[in-house]
Design a protein around this motif. Structure first.
Motif, short mmCIF file in Angstrom:
data_model
loop_
_atom_site.label_atom_id
_atom_site.label_comp_id
_atom_site.label_asym_id
_atom_site.label_seq_id
_atom_site.Cartn_x
_atom_site.Cartn_y
_atom_site.Cartn_z
N SER A 1 0.82 -1.21 0.00
CA SER A 1 0.00 0.00 0.00
C SER A 1 0.86 1.27 0.00
O SER A 1 0.68 2.16 -0.84
N GLN A 2 1.80 1.33 0.93
CA GLN A 2 2.65 2.53 1.00
C GLN A 2 3.58 2.60 -0.20
O GLN A 2 3.87 3.70 -0.69
N ALA A 3 4.04 1.46 -0.67
CA ALA A 3 4.90 1.46 -1.86
C ALA A 3 4.16 2.08 -3.04
O ALA A 3 4.72 2.90 -3.78
N LEU A 4 2.91 1.71 -3.23
CA LEU A 4 2.14 2.26 -4.34
C LEU A 4 1.82 3.74 -4.14
O LEU A 4 1.84 4.52 -5.09
N ASP A 5 1.54 4.12 -2.89
CA ASP A 5 1.28 5.54 -2.62
C ASP A 5 2.49 6.39 -3.00
O ASP A 5 2.37 7.42 -3.66
N PHE B 1 8.86 -0.53 -13.59
CA PHE B 1 9.26 -1.27 -12.40
C PHE B 1 8.05 -1.64 -11.55
O PHE B 1 7.92 -2.79 -11.10
N VAL B 2 7.17 -0.68 -11.33
CA VAL B 2 5.97 -0.95 -10.52
C VAL B 2 5.11 -2.01 -11.20
O VAL B 2 4.62 -2.95 -10.54
N ALA B 3 4.90 -1.87 -12.50
CA ALA B 3 4.08 -2.84 -13.23
C ALA B 3 4.66 -4.25 -13.12
O ALA B 3 3.93 -5.21 -12.82
N ASP B 4 5.95 -4.40 -13.35
CA ASP B 4 6.59 -5.72 -13.27
C ASP B 4 6.53 -6.29 -11.85
O ASP B 4 6.26 -7.48 -11.64
N THR B 5 6.77 -5.42 -10.86
CA THR B 5 6.80 -5.87 -9.48
C THR B 5 5.43 -6.30 -9.00
O THR B 5 5.28 -7.36 -8.36
N VAL B 6 4.41 -5.52 -9.30
CA VAL B 6 3.06 -5.87 -8.86
C VAL B 6 2.56 -7.11 -9.58
O VAL B 6 1.89 -7.97 -8.97
N LEU B 7 2.88 -7.26 -10.85
CA LEU B 7 2.45 -8.46 -11.57
C LEU B 7 3.12 -9.70 -11.01
O LEU B 7 2.48 -10.76 -10.86
N GLU B 8 4.39 -9.61 -10.68
CA GLU B 8 5.09 -10.74 -10.07
C GLU B 8 4.45 -11.08 -8.73
O GLU B 8 4.24 -12.26 -8.41
N TRP B 9 4.13 -10.06 -7.95
CA TRP B 9 3.48 -10.28 -6.66
C TRP B 9 2.10 -10.91 -6.86
O TRP B 9 1.75 -11.88 -6.17
N ALA B 10 1.32 -10.40 -7.80
CA ALA B 10 -0.03 -10.92 -8.03
C ALA B 10 0.01 -12.37 -8.50
O ALA B 10 -0.83 -13.18 -8.09
N THR B 11 0.98 -12.69 -9.34
CA THR B 11 1.12 -14.07 -9.81
C THR B 11 1.40 -15.00 -8.65
O THR B 11 0.79 -16.08 -8.54
N SER B 12 2.30 -14.60 -7.77
CA SER B 12 2.63 -15.40 -6.59
C SER B 12 1.42 -15.54 -5.68
O SER B 12 1.14 -16.64 -5.17
N SER C 1 -5.87 -4.33 -9.06
CA SER C 1 -6.77 -3.44 -9.81
C SER C 1 -6.27 -2.00 -9.81
O SER C 1 -6.41 -1.28 -10.80
N ARG C 2 -5.70 -1.59 -8.69
CA ARG C 2 -5.17 -0.22 -8.60
C ARG C 2 -4.08 0.00 -9.64
O ARG C 2 -4.07 1.02 -10.34
N THR C 3 -3.18 -0.96 -9.77
CA THR C 3 -2.08 -0.83 -10.73
C THR C 3 -2.58 -1.01 -12.16
O THR C 3 -2.14 -0.29 -13.07
N ASN D 1 -3.93 2.14 -13.53
CA ASN D 1 -2.87 3.06 -13.96
C ASN D 1 -2.30 2.64 -15.31
O ASN D 1 -2.01 3.48 -16.18
N ILE D 2 -2.12 1.34 -15.50
CA ILE D 2 -1.58 0.82 -16.75
C ILE D 2 -2.52 1.13 -17.91
O ILE D 2 -2.09 1.52 -19.00
N ARG D 3 -3.81 1.01 -17.67
CA ARG D 3 -4.78 1.21 -18.73
C ARG D 3 -5.02 2.69 -19.04
O ARG D 3 -5.33 3.05 -20.18
N GLU D 4 -4.93 3.54 -18.01
CA GLU D 4 -5.38 4.91 -18.18
C GLU D 4 -4.28 5.97 -18.11
O GLU D 4 -4.47 7.08 -18.62
N LYS D 5 -3.14 5.64 -17.48
CA LYS D 5 -2.16 6.69 -17.23
C LYS D 5 -0.78 6.41 -17.81
O LYS D 5 -0.17 7.27 -18.45
N TRP D 6 -0.26 5.21 -17.58
CA TRP D 6 1.14 4.95 -17.90
C TRP D 6 1.30 4.51 -19.34
O TRP D 6 0.48 3.75 -19.86
#
Length: 234
Positions: A100-104, A127-138, A151-153, A156-161
């Protein structure tokens, strides 16, 4: 006015003591220079640790408590500048599972276009995209929830980054297959009885294919269409 060698030595000792006491460093050109020296020293010590477990413990128990007050002071202030301490804290927060704080803080770093350390080949959004996807997969493989961070990330991927197509493809593929999970957490179209969910999964996989036609979603999409046909013919 330039500091004498003795003054610089005393200032560096004071900086180290302030960090050791887990207090925020003052914001000034001299202070920032000393911050960077201390940060470089801490990163070098971190890299000297041979075991991943030891590095994570060092980040959690030493580095984050040492640097977070200074970063919090920066975030609370009005001045904005290139801040490696903020970037490293984002990385360490992810590494220690403080999602949570990492994403904030990552949101702030990305908004400010903060640069990643030189040894990282990616931008902060990548970096955030790769890290969160690795975490979500695990998490998914362990049968644990991936929300709200996935969903939060993904938003961002769909609308911002603006990310490389391969990263986008991986995210859309994961999102599509995640909707097809059976009771064992495996993607299986025949485990889904809801046509709307199947169509949503197919749309996500189609987007993955659009980003990268070698994303490996054809078989899954064929099975989804077969499942939809089976359900709608009943």
């Amino acid at each position: 006015m330039a500091l004498s060698l003795c003054q610089r030595h005393r200032a560096r000792i004071k900086t180290a003591k302030t960090l050791d006491k887990r207090e925020a460093l003052a914001s000034s050109p001299v202070s920032f220079h000393l911050q960077m020296l201390e940060l470089a020293k801490d990163v070098e010590q971190l890299r000297s640790l041979p075991r991943t477990e030891d590095r994570i413990e060092f980040k959690r128990d030493v580095l984050l408590p040492r640097w977070m007050p200074t970063v919090e002071s920066y975030l609370a202030g009005d001045a904005r500048f290139a801040n490696p301490a903020l970037v490293y804290c984002v990385i360490w927060l992810f590494d220690t599972g403080e999602m949570s704080q990492a994403l904030d803080w990552a949101d702030v770093a990305i908004t400010e276009n903060q640069a990643m350390p030189e040894n990282f080949k990616s931008t902060m959004p990548a970096f955030v995209a790769d890290t969160v996807l690795e975490w979500a997969t695990s998490q998914a493989e362990a049968g644990q929830s991936i929300e709200p961070y996935f969903s939060r990330t993904f938003e961002n991927i769909r609308e911002k980054w603006r990310l490389h197509e391969d990263i986008n493809a991986k995210w859309f593929k994961f999102a599509g297959l995640y909707l097809l999970r059976d009771e064992r957490g495996r993607p299986r179209a025949t485990a889904v009885d809801d046509v709307e969910t199947l169509e949503q999964a197919d749309a996500l996989l189609a987007q993955a294919h659009a980003f990268n036609n070698n994303s490996g979603v054809r078989t899954a999409r064929d099975k989804i269409r077969a499942r939809i046909n089976s359900l709608t013919k009943q």
